[in-house]
Design a protein around this motif. Structure first.
Motif, PDB file in Angstrom:
ATOM      1  N   GLU A 114      21.618 -20.217  -6.779  1.00 15.45           N
ATOM      2  CA  GLU A 114      21.463 -20.338  -5.370  1.00 15.45           C
ATOM      3  C   GLU A 114      21.636 -18.797  -4.639  1.00 15.45           C
ATOM      4  OE1 GLU A 114      24.694 -23.120  -5.210  1.00 15.45           O
ATOM      5  OE2 GLU A 114      23.231 -22.205  -7.124  1.00 15.45           O
ATOM      6  N   LEU A 115      23.025 -18.741  -4.168  1.00 13.76           N
ATOM      7  CA  LEU A 115      23.763 -17.204  -2.977  1.00 13.76           C
ATOM      8  C   LEU A 115      22.799 -16.545  -3.897  1.00 13.76           C
ATOM      9  CD1 LEU A 115      27.029 -18.516  -3.002  1.00 13.76           C
ATOM     10  CD2 LEU A 115      25.372 -19.555  -1.684  1.00 13.76           C
ATOM     11  N   ALA A 116      22.295 -16.240  -5.478  1.00 14.84           N
ATOM     12  CA  ALA A 116      22.299 -14.889  -5.387  1.00 14.84           C
ATOM     13  C   ALA A 116      20.867 -14.827  -5.382  1.00 14.84           C
ATOM     14  CB  ALA A 116      22.413 -14.744  -7.006  1.00 14.84           C
ATOM     15  N   ASP A 117      19.781 -16.329  -5.499  1.00  9.59           N
ATOM     16  CA  ASP A 117      18.517 -16.248  -5.440  1.00  9.59           C
ATOM     17  C   ASP A 117      17.944 -15.811  -3.379  1.00  9.59           C
ATOM     18  OD1 ASP A 117      17.367 -16.931  -7.891  1.00  9.59           O
ATOM     19  OD2 ASP A 117      18.102 -18.514  -7.096  1.00  9.59           O
ATOM     20  N   ALA A 118      19.087 -17.048  -2.340  1.00  6.60           N
ATOM     21  CA  ALA A 118      18.992 -16.233  -1.248  1.00  6.60           C
ATOM     22  C   ALA A 118      19.292 -15.266  -0.715  1.00  6.60           C
ATOM     23  CB  ALA A 118      19.776 -17.065  -0.546  1.00  6.60           C
ATOM     24  N   ALA A 119      20.363 -14.480  -1.713  1.00  5.54           N
ATOM     25  CA  ALA A 119      20.498 -12.486  -1.424  1.00  5.54           C
ATOM     26  C   ALA A 119      19.212 -12.028  -1.235  1.00  5.54           C
ATOM     27  CB  ALA A 119      21.767 -12.350  -1.985  1.00  5.54           C
ATOM     28  N   GLU A 120      19.328 -12.500  -2.934  1.00  5.89           N
ATOM     29  CA  GLU A 120      17.882 -11.521  -3.745  1.00  5.89           C
ATOM     30  C   GLU A 120      16.997 -11.096  -2.834  1.00  5.89           C
ATOM     31  OE1 GLU A 120      16.987 -11.977  -7.583  1.00  5.89           O
ATOM     32  OE2 GLU A 120      19.312 -12.446  -8.082  1.00  5.89           O
ATOM     33  N   LYS A 121      16.695 -12.819  -1.966  1.00  2.17           N
ATOM     34  CA  LYS A 121      15.222 -12.589  -1.204  1.00  2.17           C
ATOM     35  C   LYS A 121      15.842 -11.880  -0.122  1.00  2.17           C
ATOM     36  CE  LYS A 121      12.922 -16.300   1.205  1.00  2.17           C
ATOM     37  NZ  LYS A 121      12.660 -17.375   1.516  1.00  2.17           N
ATOM     38  N   LYS A 169      26.170  -6.449   1.852  1.00  2.00           N
ATOM     39  CA  LYS A 169      27.305  -8.532   1.555  1.00  2.00           C
ATOM     40  C   LYS A 169      25.868  -8.782   0.608  1.00  2.00           C
ATOM     41  CE  LYS A 169      28.185 -12.528   4.377  1.00  2.00           C
ATOM     42  NZ  LYS A 169      27.610 -12.955   5.476  1.00  2.00           N
ATOM     43  N   ASP A 170      24.632  -8.545   0.682  1.00  2.00           N
ATOM     44  CA  ASP A 170      23.594  -9.322  -0.497  1.00  2.00           C
ATOM     45  C   ASP A 170      24.125  -8.566  -1.430  1.00  2.00           C
ATOM     46  OD1 ASP A 170      22.833 -11.477   1.273  1.00  2.00           O
ATOM     47  OD2 ASP A 170      21.136  -9.940   2.432  1.00  2.00           O
ATOM     48  N   ALA A 171      24.223  -7.530  -1.949  1.00  2.00           N
ATOM     49  CA  ALA A 171      24.297  -7.270  -3.383  1.00  2.00           C
ATOM     50  C   ALA A 171      25.697  -7.284  -4.200  1.00  2.00           C
ATOM     51  CB  ALA A 171      24.191  -5.274  -2.778  1.00  2.00           C
ATOM     52  N   LEU A 172      26.316  -7.233  -3.738  1.00  2.00           N
ATOM     53  CA  LEU A 172      27.633  -7.632  -3.558  1.00  2.00           C
ATOM     54  C   LEU A 172      27.439  -9.530  -4.527  1.00  2.00           C
ATOM     55  CD1 LEU A 172      30.451  -7.877  -4.511  1.00  2.00           C
ATOM     56  CD2 LEU A 172      31.149  -7.908  -2.212  1.00  2.00           C
ATOM     57  N   THR A 173      26.829  -9.948  -2.875  1.00  2.00           N
ATOM     58  CA  THR A 173      26.703 -11.407  -3.695  1.00  2.00           C
ATOM     59  C   THR A 173      25.989 -11.510  -4.710  1.00  2.00           C
ATOM     60  OG1 THR A 173      26.723 -12.104  -1.246  1.00  2.00           O
ATOM     61  CG2 THR A 173      25.396 -13.582  -3.502  1.00  2.00           C
ATOM     62  N   VAL A 174      25.203 -10.486  -5.203  1.00  2.00           N
ATOM     63  CA  VAL A 174      23.852 -10.720  -6.583  1.00  2.00           C
ATOM     64  C   VAL A 174      25.353 -10.431  -7.298  1.00  2.00           C
ATOM     65  CG1 VAL A 174      22.072  -9.335  -7.888  1.00  2.00           C
ATOM     66  CG2 VAL A 174      21.911 -10.164  -5.634  1.00  2.00           C
ATOM     67  N   LEU A 175      25.871  -9.516  -7.376  1.00  2.00           N
ATOM     68  CA  LEU A 175      26.817  -8.887  -9.065  1.00  2.00           C
ATOM     69  C   LEU A 175      27.572  -9.978  -8.927  1.00  2.00           C
ATOM     70  CD1 LEU A 175      28.089  -6.418 -10.499  1.00  2.00           C
ATOM     71  CD2 LEU A 175      29.880  -6.506  -8.159  1.00  2.00           C
ATOM     72  N   MET A 176      28.221 -10.487  -7.878  1.00  2.00           N
ATOM     73  CA  MET A 176      29.232 -11.468  -8.009  1.00  2.00           C
ATOM     74  C   MET A 176      28.612 -12.870  -8.767  1.00  2.00           C
ATOM     75  SD  MET A 176      31.908  -9.997  -7.284  1.00  2.00           S
ATOM     76  CE  MET A 176      33.500 -11.689  -7.538  1.00  2.00           C
ATOM     77  N   HIS A 177      27.467 -13.520  -8.287  1.00  2.00           N
ATOM     78  CA  HIS A 177      27.009 -15.010  -8.950  1.00  2.00           C
ATOM     79  C   HIS A 177      25.599 -14.265  -9.700  1.00  2.00           C
ATOM     80  CE1 HIS A 177      28.425 -17.283  -5.812  1.00  2.00           C
ATOM     81  NE2 HIS A 177      28.863 -16.455  -5.056  1.00  2.00           N
ATOM     82  N   ARG A 178      25.471 -12.961 -10.365  1.00  2.00           N
ATOM     83  CA  ARG A 178      24.702 -13.099 -12.034  1.00  2.00           C
ATOM     84  C   ARG A 178      25.773 -12.809 -12.698  1.00  2.00           C
ATOM     85  NH1 ARG A 178      20.575 -15.681 -10.291  1.00  2.00           N
ATOM     86  NH2 ARG A 178      19.215 -14.419  -8.667  1.00  2.00           N
ATOM     87  N   VAL A 179      26.783 -11.874 -12.797  1.00  2.44           N
ATOM     88  CA  VAL A 179      27.396 -11.057 -13.444  1.00  2.44           C
ATOM     89  C   VAL A 179      28.547 -11.351 -13.534  1.00  2.44           C
ATOM     90  CG1 VAL A 179      25.583  -9.699 -14.785  1.00  2.44           C
ATOM     91  CG2 VAL A 179      27.299  -8.962 -13.059  1.00  2.44           C
ATOM     92  N   ALA A 180      29.777 -10.795 -12.565  1.00  2.00           N
ATOM     93  CA  ALA A 180      30.829 -10.532 -12.652  1.00  2.00           C
ATOM     94  C   ALA A 180      32.456 -12.266 -12.422  1.00  2.00           C
ATOM     95  CB  ALA A 180      31.378  -9.506 -11.048  1.00  2.00           C
ATOM     96  N   MET A 181      31.545 -13.354 -12.181  1.00  2.00           N
ATOM     97  CA  MET A 181      31.743 -14.189 -11.712  1.00  2.00           C
ATOM     98  C   MET A 181      32.005 -14.923 -13.599  1.00  2.00           C
ATOM     99  SD  MET A 181      31.544 -15.190  -8.076  1.00  2.00           S
ATOM    100  CE  MET A 181      32.986 -16.867  -7.985  1.00  2.00           C
ATOM    101  N   PRO A 182      33.185 -15.780 -13.597  1.00  2.00           N
ATOM    102  CA  PRO A 182      33.278 -16.733 -14.414  1.00  2.00           C
ATOM    103  C   PRO A 182      32.035 -18.153 -14.226  1.00  2.00           C
ATOM    104  CG  PRO A 182      35.391 -16.581 -13.791  1.00  2.00           C
ATOM    105  CD  PRO A 182      34.478 -15.562 -12.784  1.00  2.00           C
ATOM    106  N   ALA A 183      30.668 -17.766 -15.557  1.00  2.00           N
ATOM    107  CA  ALA A 183      29.860 -18.266 -15.338  1.00  2.00           C
ATOM    108  C   ALA A 183      29.617 -19.998 -14.943  1.00  2.00           C
ATOM    109  CB  ALA A 183      29.312 -18.222 -17.223  1.00  2.00           C
ATOM    110  N   ALA A 184      31.184 -20.477 -14.606  1.00  2.00           N
ATOM    111  CA  ALA A 184      31.160 -21.604 -14.289  1.00  2.00           C
ATOM    112  C   ALA A 184      31.138 -21.597 -13.385  1.00  2.00           C
ATOM    113  CB  ALA A 184      32.639 -22.953 -14.760  1.00  2.00           C
ATOM    114  N   GLU A 185      31.107 -20.492 -12.308  1.00  2.00           N
ATOM    115  CA  GLU A 185      32.154 -20.454 -10.198  1.00  2.00           C
ATOM    116  C   GLU A 185      30.869 -19.692  -9.795  1.00  2.00           C
ATOM    117  OE1 GLU A 185      35.304 -18.195  -9.912  1.00  2.00           O
ATOM    118  OE2 GLU A 185      36.598 -19.364 -11.570  1.00  2.00           O
ATOM    119  N   ARG A 186      29.507 -19.629 -10.672  1.00  2.00           N
ATOM    120  CA  ARG A 186      28.591 -18.883 -10.466  1.00  2.00           C
ATOM    121  C   ARG A 186      27.517 -19.686  -9.676  1.00  2.00           C
ATOM    122  NH1 ARG A 186      26.697 -15.273 -15.476  1.00  2.00           N
ATOM    123  NH2 ARG A 186      28.688 -14.196 -16.035  1.00  2.00           N
ATOM    124  N   LYS A 187      27.131 -19.304  -8.635  1.00  2.00           N
ATOM    125  CA  LYS A 187      26.113 -20.237  -7.871  1.00  2.00           C
ATOM    126  C   LYS A 187      24.889 -19.438  -7.759  1.00  2.00           C
ATOM    127  CE  LYS A 187      29.465 -22.029  -4.903  1.00  2.00           C
ATOM    128  NZ  LYS A 187      30.266 -22.794  -3.889  1.00  2.00           N
TER     129      LYS A 187
END
Length: 219
Positions: free
Chosen positions: A133-140, A113-131
């Motif tokens: 803070e969600l990637a930061d929390a997942a990485e933690k 779940k957290d690895a997928l959050t990193v992928l989506m909110h770091r690179v996969a989603m359009p830049a305007a849709e990325r959050k």
């Protein structure tokens, strides 16, 4: 007789596709995307009533075997199509089988779940849709399971074994790497766990996986 895998490489279907490719199996891939309704047809739902890819159908002399859930598909391919003699990715001993089972389940419950959050909110989603803070929390949160894997790899290294279950690459590595690959955009996190990063690079640089990445880019 024959093996058919429904799915695309740019999805969790990469797991059984990778396993089959590593074993050099002849199989049919039915390109079935997870978007657009392809998994909601009556024909597909007859194979997997959950409406998800991948689905694996193994036509055997004693009757067809249908498997769904990506980890189950990959483990099935290794167990029933590998040699099991230590020459390929199939488990060759009860210990190797146990490692494949436990790290596959662990990857899903502790990291996916957290690895997928990193992928989506770091690179996969359009830049305007990325959050971010969600990637930061997942990485933690990922620091906890990655620390566990780092310790395990250190123990393996002390035994003279370069991979999760053995000296050679096995389905345990494949299943685990297929999840942790999604966390690679978290470069600072990877740098904290150098054994994990090096092991992951070895897994993902394998020709079979590279060929699937190239396939994913085309579709």
């Amino acid at each position: 007789m024959g093996l058919t895998i429904y799915g695309i490489a740019a999805s969790r279907a990469v797991r059984p596709l990778w396993a089959a490719a590593e074993l050099g199996l002849e199989f049919e891939q039915v390109h079935t995307p997870y978007l657009g309704g392809a998994t909601r047809t009556s024909e597909f739902l007859a194979l997997n009533p959950n409406g998800h890819i991948p689905v694996l159908v193994d036509r055997r002399p004693d009757g067809d075997v249908t498997v769904w859930e990506s980890m189950a598909c990959a483990l099935y391919v290794a167990r029933h199509h590998g040699k099991g003699d230590g020459s390929d990715l199939a488990p060759a001993t009860p210990r190797e089988d146990a490692e494949a089972l436990r790290w596959s389940f662990w990857a899903v419950t502790e990291a996916e779940k957290d690895a997928l959050t990193v992928l989506m909110h770091r690179v996969a989603m359009p830049a305007a849709e990325r959050k971010p803070e969600l990637a930061d929390a997942a990485e933690k949160r990922l620091r906890v399971p990655l620390r566990v894997l780092e310790q395990h790899l250190a123990q393996q290294q002390a035994r003279g074994q370069a991979h999760v279950a053995a000296e050679r690459f096995t389905v345990a590595d494949l299943c685990l790497a297929s999840v942790l690959a999604w966390a690679r955009p978290a470069r600072a996190l990877m740098e904290e766990f150098p054994l994990v990063a090096a092991w992951l690079a070895r897994c993902l640089d394998r020709p079979a996986h590279q060929a699937l990445r190239a396939q994913a880019r085309k579709h």
